[in-house]
Design an enzyme around this catalytic site. Structure first.
Site, PDB file in Angstrom:
ATOM      1  N   GLU A 136       0.879  -1.280  -0.376  1.00  0.00           N
ATOM      2  CA  GLU A 136      -0.021  -0.118  -0.149  1.00  0.00           C
ATOM      3  C   GLU A 136       0.995   1.175  -0.471  1.00  0.00           C
ATOM      4  O   GLU A 136       2.178   1.276   0.438  1.00  0.00           O
ATOM      5  CB  GLU A 136      -0.737  -0.317   1.135  1.00  0.00           C
ATOM      6  N   ASN A 162     -11.815  -1.711  -1.343  1.00  0.00           N
ATOM      7  CA  ASN A 162     -11.333  -2.000  -0.472  1.00  0.00           C
ATOM      8  C   ASN A 162     -12.212  -1.758   0.892  1.00  0.00           C
ATOM      9  O   ASN A 162     -12.399  -0.115   1.162  1.00  0.00           O
ATOM     10  CB  ASN A 162      -9.668  -1.802   0.123  1.00  0.00           C
ATOM     11  N   GLU A 163     -12.059  -2.472   1.838  1.00  0.00           N
ATOM     12  CA  GLU A 163     -13.016  -2.843   3.331  1.00  0.00           C
ATOM     13  C   GLU A 163     -14.013  -1.436   2.476  1.00  0.00           C
ATOM     14  O   GLU A 163     -14.058  -0.583   3.548  1.00  0.00           O
ATOM     15  CB  GLU A 163     -11.990  -2.350   4.209  1.00  0.00           C
ATOM     16  N   TYR A 186      -6.886  -8.949  11.021  1.00  0.00           N
ATOM     17  CA  TYR A 186      -5.857  -8.872  11.244  1.00  0.00           C
ATOM     18  C   TYR A 186      -5.272  -9.927  13.151  1.00  0.00           C
ATOM     19  O   TYR A 186      -6.458  -9.965  13.561  1.00  0.00           O
ATOM     20  CB  TYR A 186      -5.586  -7.648  11.826  1.00  0.00           C
ATOM     21  N   GLU A 212      -5.559  -9.301   3.349  1.00  0.00           N
ATOM     22  CA  GLU A 212      -4.892  -8.649   4.616  1.00  0.00           C
ATOM     23  C   GLU A 212      -4.964  -9.441   5.711  1.00  0.00           C
ATOM     24  O   GLU A 212      -6.318  -9.756   5.765  1.00  0.00           O
ATOM     25  CB  GLU A 212      -5.680  -7.360   4.966  1.00  0.00           C
ATOM     26  N   GLN A 260       2.510  -5.381   5.731  1.00  0.00           N
ATOM     27  CA  GLN A 260       2.567  -5.460   4.362  1.00  0.00           C
ATOM     28  C   GLN A 260       3.921  -5.797   3.985  1.00  0.00           C
ATOM     29  O   GLN A 260       4.941  -5.355   4.703  1.00  0.00           O
ATOM     30  CB  GLN A 260       2.068  -4.027   4.006  1.00  0.00           C
TER      31      GLN A 260
HETATM   32  O1  AHR Z   1      -2.992  -2.458   6.033  1.00  0.00           O
HETATM   33  C1  AHR Z   1      -3.455  -1.638   6.888  1.00  0.00           C
HETATM   34  C2  AHR Z   1      -4.988  -0.797   6.206  1.00  0.00           C
HETATM   35  O2  AHR Z   1      -5.663  -1.850   8.117  1.00  0.00           O
HETATM   36  C3  AHR Z   1      -4.908  -1.201   4.978  1.00  0.00           C
HETATM   37  O3  AHR Z   1      -5.080   0.137   4.866  1.00  0.00           O
HETATM   38  C4  AHR Z   1      -7.065  -0.872   5.055  1.00  0.00           C
HETATM   39  O4  AHR Z   1      -7.074  -1.795   4.053  1.00  0.00           O
HETATM   40  C5  AHR Z   1      -7.058  -2.482   6.695  1.00  0.00           C
HETATM   41  O5  AHR Z   1      -7.616  -1.326   7.560  1.00  0.00           O
END
Ligand code: AHR
Length: 509
Positions: free
Chosen positions: A49, A193-194, A257, A313, A362
């Site tokens: 990103e 995205n999201e 995450y 992600e 990332q």
């Molecule tokens: O990876 C960081 C952020 O986490 C990304 O930009 C977003 O898609 C997610 O919430």
């Protein structure tokens, strides 16, 4: 299926009879002749990103020449782990990004403020052509995410056309004038995205409607259309998307995450107690349940498994390193991150029939990075080495296996101590990856490999004395894999010792 159902049976046995199971040696049975499913190489994908020092000062630097250029050492390191895909430009940034700002002569591109990440001013020198040059040098496939949140259907549709139109058409000629007469080979296309959060804060129904409109106008050569997927366990999102838009979706992009603390106080990457280790393992293990539950919903609408579940992600998210710009999400990376990575990758492999892409968040200098840079120095993180050890699974055939393992227990809570995955590559070599989640105790593991004769074994192990061991610019090689010693093959039974808190990769011929 065998792997998952067997694993469930073993897990229940462990829960019911922890006492008995704790004395039982770890045993794995692999059916080397019954593999059917290919492990998509895209499971080993990454995410770049425009955030912090990922692109600017990560991939893209002025170091040495004073002029912007791609960073050779970073590219070389990523080629070594065979990066198959790199998702760009975001993340949340994708829904702020206007592609026209990043094409044409660099000195004439408008500057912009990256309002979502750190409020820094950028010169847009890294745009579509630079990204696709990076992709080509990596030998990877592009995965571009278009702007739904603050863009328009027309803007996205024209970006797609700019990439693919032949010369002789207005956008094809513009691309040629910008240095690339041939259409670009872009297949993976994210429609926002999201979209439940930073990409527009939409309800699933509103996004499903928007998705269909945006997807409809991606014309000419048809993209592999990837819809913004659920946030963790939001099963209603998956249900709505599959019901309302499933026939126009090729990939659904789940994000999840691993946070060892709370979202407000995530905890330091390098300073944690065993509680921080255990919580990370427990939450990482949850990925298996998330995938299982989203997959069962997808199976209702797509029993043939045409639609990929993409984990676009994933990774550990800690508090930023002290002294770094908070919006840059710069964090260190320890053995804990590596073990979490090994566990995730084993889980993804196990679901290879539905999970066909995943992108670690990332790549450079952001979240669970595989590379950290400082000026013209570069270090490889423990997570990098896991990708190096696991790359052998890319496009190999998943082998069904069952794991009978005791648990790693902390404060009356438990997770299975051992995670495993096996595959067979085109040359008939068998690859086994194993993770010992227990930071206190090694395990002897017996692997019974059925259906194929074997004569040699070799392997590598990644571990360290401390849970928080990590590489620094002063000590770049503190954590790196070494040859595995003592693995012995007797007939078709492999016996090996897994140190505590370790990741092991074994090759059998
Ligand atoms: O990876 C960081 C952020 O986490 C990304 O930009 C977003 O898609 C997610 O919430």
């Amino acid at each position: 299926m065998l792997r998952r159902s067997a694993k469930l049976a073993v897990a229940s046995l462990l829960l019911l009879g922890g006492q008995v199971a704790a004395q039982t040696p770890v045993r794995i049975v692999v059916n080397a002749d019954l593999g059917e499913t290919t492990i998509s190489r895209h499971i080993y994908g990454h995410f770049g990103e425009d955030l912090g020092r990922n692109i600017y000062d990560g991939f893209w630097t002025k170091a040495g020449t004073g002029q912007w250029h791609l960073r050779d050492d970073v590219i070389e390191a990523l080629r070594r782990i065979q990066v198959p895909t790199l998702r760009w430009p975001g993340g949340c940034f994708a829904d702020y990004y206007h592609w026209r700002d990043g094409i044409g002569p660099r000195d004439r591109r408008p500057r912009m403020v990256n309002t979502i990440w750190g409020g820094v001013t950028e010169d847009n020198s890294f745009g579509t052509h630079e990204y696709l040059e990076l992709i080509q040098r990596l030998g990877a496939e592009p995965f571009i995410v278009g702007n739904v949140g603050s863009g328009t259907v027309e803007e996205m549709s024209k970006w797609w056309e700019y990439l693919h139109a032949p010369t002789g058409s207005p956008l094809g000629d513009e691309r040629a004038a910008n240095g690339h007469p041939e259409p670009f080979a872009v297949r993976f296309w994210g429609v926002g995205n999201e979209s439940w959060g930073c990409g527009g804060a939409m309800t699933p129904q509103a996004y499903a409607d928007a998705y269909k409109r945006y997807a409809e106008y991606l014309r000419g050569s048809r993209p592999f259309r990837i819809a913004s997927g659920p946030n963790g366990d939001d099963y209603a999102w998956t249900e709505t998307m599959m019901r309302e838009a499933g026939r126009m979706i090729d990939g659904l992009d789940l994000h999840n995450y691993t946070v060892a603390g709370t979202w407000a106080t995530k905890g330091r990457a390098t300073e944690f107690t065993e509680q921080g280790w255990f919580t990370a393992m427990q939450r990482a293990e949850r990925m298996d349940t998330l995938i299982t539950r989203h997959s069962t919903i997808m199976d209702q609408y797509d029993p043939a498994k045409r639609v990929w579940l993409i984990v676009g992600e994933w990774g550990m998210w800690h508090d930023p390193e002290p002294g770094s710009t908070p919006g840059f999400l710069y964090q260190q990376n320890t053995l804990r991150d590596a073990v979490v990575a090994g566990l995730h990758l084993n889980i993804f492999n196990g679901h290879a029939d539905r999970v066909r892409m995943a992108n670690l968040a990332q790549t450079v200098n952001v979240l669970q990075s595989v590379i950290l840079t400082q000026g013209d120095q570069m270090i490889l993180t423990p997570t990098y080495w896991v990708f190096d050890m696991y790359k052998v699974h890319q496009d190999a055939t998943l082998l069904p296996l069952s794991v009978r393992s005791d648990t790693y227990t902390f404060n009356d809570q438990s997770v299975p101590a051992i995670s495993a995955s096996a595959s067979k590559d085109r040359d008939g070599r068998i690859h086994l990856t194993l993770v010992n989640l227990d930071p206190n105790r090694g395990r002897t593991v017996q692997v019974d490999i059925r259906g194929q004769g074997l004569s040699t074994v070799a392997g590598r192990v990644l571990t360290a004395p401390a849970m928080n061991a990590h590489n620094t610019f002063e000590q770049p090689n503190a954590v790196q894999p070494v040859d595995l010693r003592g693995a012995r093959l007797s007939g078709n039974v492999l016996t090996l010792d897994l140190p505590s808190k370790s990741v092991v990769a074994v090759e059998l011929r």
